[in-house]
Every structure is written in structure tokens, then in C-alpha cells.
Design a protein around this motif. Structure first.
Motif, short mmCIF file in Angstrom:
data_model
loop_
_atom_site.label_atom_id
_atom_site.label_comp_id
_atom_site.label_asym_id
_atom_site.label_seq_id
_atom_site.Cartn_x
_atom_site.Cartn_y
_atom_site.Cartn_z
N PRO A 122 0.95 -1.19 -0.12
CA PRO A 122 -0.06 -0.15 -0.16
C PRO A 122 0.73 1.22 0.15
CG PRO A 122 -0.78 -1.57 1.50
CD PRO A 122 0.50 -2.07 1.20
N GLN A 157 6.05 -8.36 5.27
CA GLN A 157 5.33 -6.94 5.48
C GLN A 157 6.32 -5.76 5.10
OE1 GLN A 157 2.35 -5.91 6.79
NE2 GLN A 157 1.51 -7.61 7.79
N GLU A 202 3.92 -12.88 9.97
CA GLU A 202 3.08 -13.14 8.76
C GLU A 202 4.21 -14.03 8.01
OE1 GLU A 202 3.32 -10.06 10.05
OE2 GLU A 202 1.26 -9.63 10.72
N GLN A 213 3.77 -18.27 6.77
CA GLN A 213 3.92 -18.66 5.50
C GLN A 213 5.04 -19.75 5.20
OE1 GLN A 213 1.57 -18.02 3.13
NE2 GLN A 213 0.53 -16.95 4.99
N ALA A 271 3.45 -3.42 6.49
CA ALA A 271 3.45 -2.98 5.03
C ALA A 271 3.02 -1.54 4.67
CB ALA A 271 2.65 -4.12 4.12
N ARG A 308 -2.60 -3.54 22.70
CA ARG A 308 -3.24 -4.68 21.77
C ARG A 308 -2.58 -5.99 22.37
NH1 ARG A 308 -2.10 -5.27 15.75
NH2 ARG A 308 -2.24 -7.47 16.24
N ASP A 330 -5.31 -18.78 5.64
CA ASP A 330 -3.65 -19.31 5.74
C ASP A 330 -2.91 -18.67 4.80
OD1 ASP A 330 -4.92 -20.82 3.74
OD2 ASP A 330 -3.63 -22.15 3.66
N CYS A 336 -3.03 -15.53 3.96
CA CYS A 336 -3.01 -14.13 3.97
C CYS A 336 -2.10 -13.43 4.90
CB CYS A 336 -4.32 -13.65 4.49
SG CYS A 336 -4.57 -11.87 4.71
N VAL A 337 -1.28 -12.41 4.59
CA VAL A 337 -0.26 -11.70 5.32
C VAL A 337 -0.40 -10.35 5.97
CG1 VAL A 337 1.76 -13.33 4.43
CG2 VAL A 337 1.31 -11.08 3.57
N GLY A 338 -1.68 -10.01 5.54
CA GLY A 338 -2.09 -8.74 6.17
C GLY A 338 -1.49 -7.45 5.70
N CYS A 339 -1.17 -7.47 4.17
CA CYS A 339 -0.52 -6.46 3.71
C CYS A 339 -1.52 -5.35 3.30
CB CYS A 339 0.34 -6.71 2.36
SG CYS A 339 -0.44 -7.28 1.17
N TRP A 340 -2.52 -5.71 3.28
CA TRP A 340 -3.91 -4.72 2.92
C TRP A 340 -4.05 -4.40 1.59
CZ3 TRP A 340 -5.37 -6.83 6.87
CH2 TRP A 340 -5.27 -6.41 8.16
N LEU A 364 -12.38 -6.04 4.18
CA LEU A 364 -12.27 -5.28 5.24
C LEU A 364 -10.88 -6.05 5.81
CD1 LEU A 364 -15.97 -5.75 6.33
CD2 LEU A 364 -15.15 -3.46 5.56
N PRO A 365 -10.02 -4.99 6.58
CA PRO A 365 -8.96 -5.40 7.31
C PRO A 365 -9.34 -5.79 8.82
CG PRO A 365 -9.15 -3.00 7.00
CD PRO A 365 -10.27 -3.74 6.39
N PRO A 415 -7.89 -6.05 12.10
CA PRO A 415 -6.59 -5.47 12.62
C PRO A 415 -6.18 -6.44 13.71
CG PRO A 415 -8.54 -3.94 13.31
CD PRO A 415 -8.85 -5.01 12.27
N GLU A 416 -6.98 -7.10 14.63
CA GLU A 416 -6.61 -8.13 15.44
C GLU A 416 -5.76 -9.32 14.93
OE1 GLU A 416 -9.18 -9.15 18.73
OE2 GLU A 416 -10.45 -7.57 18.24
N GLU A 417 -6.55 -9.79 13.84
CA GLU A 417 -5.91 -10.96 13.31
C GLU A 417 -4.68 -10.65 12.14
OE1 GLU A 417 -9.98 -12.28 12.13
OE2 GLU A 417 -8.84 -14.25 12.08
N ARG A 418 -4.77 -9.46 11.86
CA ARG A 418 -3.85 -8.86 10.81
C ARG A 418 -4.27 -9.74 9.40
NH1 ARG A 418 -0.97 -5.04 11.11
NH2 ARG A 418 -0.52 -5.14 8.99
#
Lengths: 692, 161
Positions: A64, A191, A219, A223, A580, A633, B89, B91-95, B107-108, B110-113
Motif C-alpha cells: 500500500p 510486511q 506473517e 507462510q 506493509a 493490543r 492461511d 493472508c499476510v495482512g499487507c492490505w 475489510l481489514p 486488525p486483530e488477526e492482521r
């Protein structure tokens, strides 16, 4: 093509149209070197940024950050004209006046206090043209500058330089697909190199075993084939146990060791006590996984290593980096396809002889990054040139802010009016990298040329241009300064044998860029040391440096920054980590970035329960140098008694958050000279309960 | 391929779809328990008010999906029938999917990223939101069935341009 809409910013959106042109560029944010396509409207403004599917390395994948640029480029925070501070308020001035002011002050301080009274902190100086202009200006004036090195990679570069003779990555990331095993240590490329992460996955699908060593369940770890959750700061002990296993069982590449390395006996001696049993006690990684990894490394060949900031920006980095790279060397994992060390350090050497010896002015004093603080404070330094944001991204940034505001004259060349620029006396508007041509190197060891896609915003000028104008005003020979990015590259190329074959034309022609080194003959070297000859004086890998002490394991509690602190008083370890959507402090001036990430401190639920902290509670984190408030958090992905927060939020950004670097002491790793931004002892207390 | 259609003039903004979606994607599948869960489950359909009307934002399972193109790990991918599925499984949450979705339907979390989006309640005959929609503003079926169903009310696909 796509548009960007998010539910939070649904109504305020302006969809990028299909009008205008789609121009290629290269992202210059994280040295990943991702290809971009930029939609520029007829007026010459950037409308949207996409990934370039034509680029063979990122294949259209980006993160992003480059997309957020659209909002930063024309945001309210962008500096559009030169500014002068009069009675604490910035006033618009002309370039002529701004440069005269800088010249006058520069010459005054140079004459009265010598050239070491002026320093530069220039981590964000610009592209290849600006970097060259800065180095020429430094040679002509004796200006000492501090780049990204002290806050990012100095230790890594120094260790590798001592061992292999070259500090940059020895292999391209793309080689990972040919590797038998990929060892990722203290690194979260999912990330931090998001646009290039598919190479790791591709490698895994093709059979490369991906092993991640990290205290957090990142993350990337999710993987991987194998994840070893290690106690923070003990990576060195794990590396030494791996060396112990490999050497004790004779699994190393004996012919490579005898022919191509020096100091194997000393190395073997140094690791004799690090049995997997002892390493298990120190690292918390079960013995059988250490043995399994040692076996995997010796049977799955070739192997690659990718170290991240998690082992570089720590207070025992020198030892850790040396043992892991020595491990790669004795296994013979150097200079072959699928073997070597991946890194985003992509140094290609300096252009030599651009300024004749007679005109070179030597700096009267050179200070280490650590010593810079006291020199700024005690009046040794009178004037500071800033291109970057040291008041947020250098450690102990509270002290840095104090020191900077006490100086006689501060110049900031900046994109946005950030924490550092607000303390400056003169602010000069900088061009964005999308507005500047230049060479951008990448994690694949390629050099790519990017053209400016947009015209410079308002009165912004690149550092390349500014130094030329400044030199003219100061009466320095202007003929040494290149007048365009193309000329700059031509000069650099013809004065540096390693890149002599890489012309601008060739980079423009070649999709994905040209591998370097590439001498005059034009033959590219995809990876370093392919012929087995290393750049050290002995032409061999120096497994042990001149000082055998470097191989002694350094406990993080006895290392700089933590030494002498009471474990009882400061029972937790604090580190900063990146995601990221953010990387540099400049990435936060975008609504999208703000919608995606919020500052917080990650805590293990057990640790939080002990302290009666619940999700969302505000907590105060304290270290001997500073304190900071953040919402908590809770997450199972971090180890107990360790706190993780983000380094890039600043006070002047839309977040209004005190930078986390305020908590880190300005100490460097004893070997390499890298500032520390992980594993610092701290304490934490609950402030208020969420929802009350 | 079947997908969820939305008819704007039928929607009264009751948000029953959001509630059942949250319930369906919680671990316990009990509405009253899901706030106690970790991570807290969230709806993958969002009802937004625009002026006097409501609009349900939900994954459109695009034929040429920007999220699939932008996903660097292959977590967003096409299913057997061309629907867009999200493999958590990977997904690395790069958005990036969040950034590029033209509908704002990803939708992101955030808790699980990790990102989350509509999976059409995979494995069930009818998505929970469609079943819960008392006004039948949400409708589930193939494009042909939708055309047949809505013929004459201005919704039929052939009436579009």
C-alpha cells in the motif's frame, strides 16, 4: 484498472479517471525496487499508482505504500515554497533568498569554526543524482554526512565487508527459487518487502524449505515450513549452536573451507561450548529443532540466508551476523545459483576521481553517529543540514530534538513539514522521487532507471539541483556538479569500474534492469563471488576478523543500552517493528495509511493479565531515556514479557503520536556502529482503562 | 455462478444482514457469545447510508477481480466456479486487497492482521444475510435467475446500458 475505495473513506473519494497517461516508474521507498505504473493526468499531476505487471521482479505486486503517495504528494503537509523562520513563524521566501541565507551561514561557520562545525543528516537526500551531488559537495567542503546507515544497516554492511570484502547482498532474491533451504532470520519480508514476497512463496512451492527464526509469530513465519520462536536477542547463540553441529559432524564443505576461507580453526574453537543443549537453555528453541535445522542446512544445498533488522538493529548484532554468515560460508553457500546472502543493501561502490585531489577538502573531524549527539549539544556543531527526519527516526529522539533546536542554524530539505523541519531555520521544498529521474537499485541486485513521471510540485527542487546552486553561490567550482540526472549517472558510471557497462540507455532498454557489477565489457554478474575470489585482501572469506573477540557471544542484557540496568526495575524488552502500509515517517500523511494502521503496543495476553492490562487500555512505557503512552493490543503472536511497537508515527503527522524512538538510548552495537531499536529493557504500567 | 445481488429500493437499513453475518463468521456461531470471542468476529457485509437510501457493500466476486491481481501471496484466488475466495492461511495482512477493492468490500481485521470478505457462506445453500433479509433486498442466485426474477422492475441485467 482499479480504483481505491475503502469503507472508511468511501464518501470522500475521488476515483482516478482513465484520462491522462500511464507512465512506468520504480518505487524508491524500501530498496525492494518494485516496478510501478503511475497514472498522470493532463495537467501533469499524479492521479493513482499501480503495480507494473510488466516488471519481471514484482510482476505487478506492490504494497500500500506507493499507492498512499498520491495523497502525500498533494497533501496539506507538503512544503511548496522555501520558508524562513521569523520569530518562530515560517514565512515564505524566494529560492534566491533561501540559498543566500544558507550560503552566508555556511561560509560564516566554516570560516570561524572549521568545516566540522557543519554536518548533514541526509537519509532521504534523493535519487542517484542527488546522492552524487551530495558526495561532490562533501568532497569540496569537507562536510560529514550521516545517511540511512546508522539507523538501518551499518553493522550488516561492516560485518559483511570484513568477511567477504563487499557489504552488499551477495545474491539476488530471485535466486531463492533455486535454493534448497532459505533461512530467514529476524526478518518479516511479508510486511517489509511485500511486493517481492511472492519470490519466497514461489521458492516454497518449488521445494525450497523456508525456515523463519523470529521471536514473533510473524506473517512470514505463518507462510514458512518451519518456524523457530526464539527468545529475543539470542539469535547469536542459535547460530553458534548450528555452527557447532555442522563442524562437530563434519557437515561443512571441506574443500571450500580449506581453499577459500581463513580462520576456520578459530571459528571451530569459539563454538565448541555451544552445544544444542546449551543453546536450548539460552534461546528457548528445543534442541531437536536446532539439530534438525543443522541437518537441513547441510543436506539441502544450496542454501540462502536473509537477515532482517531483527538481527541488525540490536545491541549484539555483530556477533549474530558474523556467525550466521560464517555458517553460510563454511557450508559453501556462496557464489552459486541459489546460494548466498539476500539483503536490501545494494551498495555498488563510489565514483572515484570526480574531484581532482587539489580541490578536495578533508573533514577536520569525523564523529561516530553516537558521538554526534554530544557534539550537537556542546556547541561543537553550529549548523545542520537535514534531509530526513532525525527528530523522529533517530534513537533518543527527544534528545535529538533538544540538540537540534539548540543549534545556531538548521536547514531542512524536506517533502513535508515534519518534526525535524519544524525545528529548522530554513526549510527547502524537496522533490518527491516520482518527480526526479535516477537509478534505483533493488533487492534482486539490479539497477533500474526511472524517469520523472510528474513535474516538481510548486517550487520543489531536488538536492542535485540545490547543491549545484549552493556551490555557485559559495564560490565553489560548479563544473564538478552534474546538471542533470543522466549526466550524473554518466559521470558515476565512467568513474566506477564496477558499473561501467550500465548506461542509462541500457537500463531503459532492459525490463527489470541490469544486474551489477557490470564492467565496461558489458557482462552482468547476477551474483557476487561466482569465481570463488573474494574482495578481501587475502581473496578468501575471513571467518574470523582481526579481533577474535567478535566471536564471543554477547548477552543482550550485558550489551550497550541494557548494561547496568536492573532487571527488576526494567523487566520487559521493547522492540520496534514495521508493517506493509508504513515504512518511513513520510508514509503516514495519507488518509488510507491512517485508516489502515493505528499506533499500539503489542503485548502477550499473559503478560497483560499480570499487569491488569486489557485490550485497548492506555499504557505507559518507560525506559531510562524516555516515556511514551500507547494503547495496548493483546496478541498471542508475541512472546511473553516482550513489547512491540511501531517506529514511524510522529507528532506532527495526522496521528499526533510521540515517536517510539524517544524510548531508545542513542547507543550503537559495539562492532558495527548501528543504532539499536530492538531488545531494550523497559517497564510498563497501565494508565487508564478503556471505555471508562 | 451464484452471487449476492442487492436491490437498493427494497432495503430499509435494518442491518439484519450485518448481524447474521457476524454470527455466521464467529467461532461459536452464537450471536450473544461472539463479542466474548477472541478475535471478535466481524461482518463481511456493510450497510452504508447515503442520503435517504441504504447501500449494502459486499463482495461482488468480480470476473476480473482487482484483489486477486493485487494479492502477493495468492490468498485471494478464483474458486472452481469463478467466485473469489480468500484463503486465510495464506493472508499476510499487507492490505493490498483492501486498497484496490473498488467496492470497499474487503475489510481489514486488525486483530488477526488478516483481510476478510464475503465467502457466500461457503457450504450452505443460501448465504445467511440473504436468508435474514426480510425485505428481500439481498438476493442470491445466478445472473440469469436474477434477470428472470427482476424482469420489468428496471433491475434486469439486459436493461443495463
Amino acid at each position: 484498472m482499479t480504483s481505491y475505495v475503502r469503507t472508511e473513506v468511501y464518501r470522500n473519494r475521488r476515483l482516478p479517471g482513465d484520462e491522462g497517461k500511464l507512465l512506468p516508474s520504480i518505487c524508491s521507498l524500501c530498496n525492494g525496487g518494485c516496478g510501478l505504473l503511475v497514472r498522470v493526468n493532463d495537467a501533469g499531476y499524479v492521479e493513482a499508482v499501480y503495480g507494473d505487471t510488466g516488471n519481471p521482479y514484482n510482476q505487478g505486486k506492490i504494497c500500500p505504500k506507493p499507492m498512499e503517495i498520491v495523497q502525500t504528494l498533494y497533501g496539506a503537509q507538503r512544503v511548496d515554497h522555501p520558508l524562513k523562520k521569523v520569530n518562530g513563524i515560517f514565512q515564505r521566501i524566494s529560492w534566491e533568498e533561501a540559498l543566500s541565507l544558507v550560503t552566508e551561514k555556511y561560509l560564516e561557520h566554516w570560516q570561524t569554526s572549521g568545516n566540522s562545525a557543519i554536518v548533514g543528516i541526509t537519509s532521504k537526500i534523493g535519487g542517484s543524482h542527488s546522492k552524487l551531488a551530495l558526495s561532490i559537495f562533501s568532497e569540496l567542503t569537507g562536510l560529514v554526512t550521516y545517511g540511512t546507515g546508522p539507523i538501518c544497516y551499518d553493522t550488516e554492511e561492516n560485518v559483511r565487508k570484513a568477511m567477504f570484502g563487499n557489504g552488499s547482498a551477495s545474491a539476488p532474491l530471485a535466486d531463492a527459487v533455486e535454493a534448497g533451504i532459505l533461512l530467514i532470520v529476524g526478518n518479516n519480508p511479508a510486511q517489509t518487502k511485500a511486493g517481492q514476497f511472492h519470490w519466497v512463496q514461489e521458492a516454497r512451492y518449488r521445494g525450497t524449505k523456508v525456515v523463519v527464526i523470529d521471536p514473533r509469530y510473524t506473517e512470514t513465519a505463518r507462510q514458512a515450513d518451519r518456524f523457530l520462536q526464539i527468545r529475543p536477542g539470542t539469535d547469536g547463540a542459535l547460530g553458534m549452536a548450528l555452527l557447532h553441529e555442522v563442524i562437530a559432524h563434519g557437515w561443512y564443505d571441506a574443500s571450500f573451507v580449506t581453499e577459500r576461507t581463513n580462520g576456520f580453526e578459530k571459528l571451530a574453537q569459539a563454538v565448541t561450548e555451544f552445544s544444542p543443549v546449551r543453546a536450548e537453555e539460552m534461546t528457548g528453541v528445543p534442541r531437536r529443532f536446532i539439530e534438525e535445522l543443522a541437518w537441513d542446512l547441510s543436506t539441502r544445498k544450496p542454501g540462502m540466508l536473509w537477515e532482517g533488522r531483527g538481527v541488525v538493529c540490536v545491541n549484539n548484532a555483530g556477533n549474530t551476523l558474523r556467525v550466521f554468515e560464517a555458517l553460510m560460508a563454511i557450508l559453501g553457500n556462496v557464489g552459486k545459483p541459489g546460494a548466498g546472502i539476500i539483503s536490501h543493501i545494494n551498495g555498488y561502490g563510489r565514483a572515484k576521481g570526480l574531484v581532482p585531489g587539489a580541490d578536495v577538502v578533508k573533514p577536520e573531524r569525523k564523529r561516530s553517529a553516537e558521538a554526534l549527539y554530544s557534539a550537537l549539544e556542546n556547541g561543537e556543531i553550529k549548523m545542520l543540514l537535514i534531509a530526513g527526519n532525525p527528530c523522529a527516526n533517530w534513537p533518543d529522539c527527544g534528545r535529538m530534538q533538544q540538540a537540534v533546536s539548540g543549534l545556531d542554524f538548521v536547514v531542512s530539505h524536506t517533502l513535508v513539514l515534519d518534526d525535524s523541519a519544524r525545528l529548522a531555520d530554513v526549510v527547502l521544498p524537496a522533490t518527491h522521487w516520482l518527480e526526479e529521474a535516477g537509478m534505483q537499485a533493488s533487492v534482486h541486485r539490479v539497477m533500474q532507471w526511472k524517469e520523472p513521471v510528474a513535474r516538481p510540485y510548486a517550487e520543489a527542487k531536488s538536492a542535485g539541483e540545490i547543491f549545484r546552486l549552493l556551490a555557485a553561490k559559495m564560490g565553489l567550482p560548479v563544473k564538478y556538479f552534474p546538471d542533470s540526472p543522466e549526466t550524473a549517472w554518466e559521470w558515476e558510471r565512467t568513474h566506477n569500474g564496477d558499473i561501467a557497462g550500465i548506461t542509462v540507455e541500457r537500463m531503459r532498454r532492459t525490463a527489470g534492469g541490469v544486474h551489477y557489477p557490470c564492467p565496461e565489457s558489458g557482462e552482468e554478474a547476477v551474483r557476487l563471488f561466482q569465481n570463488g575470489v573474494f574482495s578481501t585482501p587475502s581473496e578468501k572469506v575471513e571467518l574470523v576478523g582481526s579481533d577474535v573477540q567478535e566471536l564471543n557471544y554477547l548477552d543482550l542484557l550485558a550489551a550497550p543500552g541494557n548494561r547496568g540496568l536492573s532487571r527488576q526495575e526494567y523487566p520487559y524488552l521493547l522492540s520496534t517493528v514495521k508493517v506493509a502500509a508504513h515504512y518511513h515517517t513520510e508514509c503516514q500523511y495519507s488518509d488510507w495509511a491512517v485508516a489502515l494502521e493505528k499506533p499500539c503496543v503489542e503485548i502477550h495476553p499473559d503478560t497483560a493479565a499480570n499487569l491488569s492490562i486489557r485490550e485497548g487500555d492506555r499504557v505507559r512505557i518507560e525506559t531510562p531515556v524516555g516515556s511514551l503512552e500507547l494503547p495496548a493490543r493483546l496478541t498471542w503472536t508475541v512472546p511473553r514479557d516482550c513489547l512491540f511497537t511501531q517506529p514511524y508515527f510522529t507528532q506532527t503527522s495526522p496521528y499526533g503520536q510521540v515517536p517510539a524512538n524517544i524510548l531508545f538510548p542513542a547507543v550503537t552495537d559495539p562492532e558495527g556502529g548501528n543504532f539499536v531499536n530492538k531488545n531494550i529493557m523497559c517497564r510498563i504500567s497501565a494508565l487508564e482503562v478503556a471505555g471508562t | 455462478m451464484k452471487r449476492i445481488y442487492f436491490r437498493v429500493e427494497y432495503c430499509d437499513g435494518c442491518r439484519a444482514c450485518e448481524t447474521v453475518c457476524r454470527e455466521r463468521h464467529s467461532g461459536s456461531r452464537v450471536l450473544f457469545m461472539d463479542r466474548e470471542e477472541e478475535p471478535v468476529s466481524s461482518a463481511r457485509i456493510t450497510v452504508e447510508r447515503q442520503g435517504g437510501t441504504y447501500w449494502a457493500v459486499v463482495c461482488q466476486h468480480c470476473a476480473e477481480a482487482p484483489c486477486v491481481g493485487a494479492c502477493m501471496t495468492g490468498a485471494m484466488q478464483y474458486g472452481d466456479e469463478g467466485e473469489v475466495i480468500h484463503r486465510v492461511d495464506r493472508c499476510v495482512g499487507c492490505w493490498m486487497c483492501v486498497m484496490v477493492c473498488p467496492f470497499g468490500a474487503v475489510l481489514p481485521q486488525p486483530e488477526e492482521r488478516k483481510a476478510a470478505k464475503c465467502d457466500c457462506c461457503a457450504g450452505e445453500r443460501r448465504p445467511a444475510c440473504v436468508a435474514a433479509c426480510s425485505r428481500q433486498a439481498l438476493w442470491y442466485g445466478s445472473p440469469e435467475e436474477f434477470e428472470e426474477k427482476t424482469a420489468g422492475d428496471g433491475h434486469a441485467l439486459s436493461h443495463y446500458r
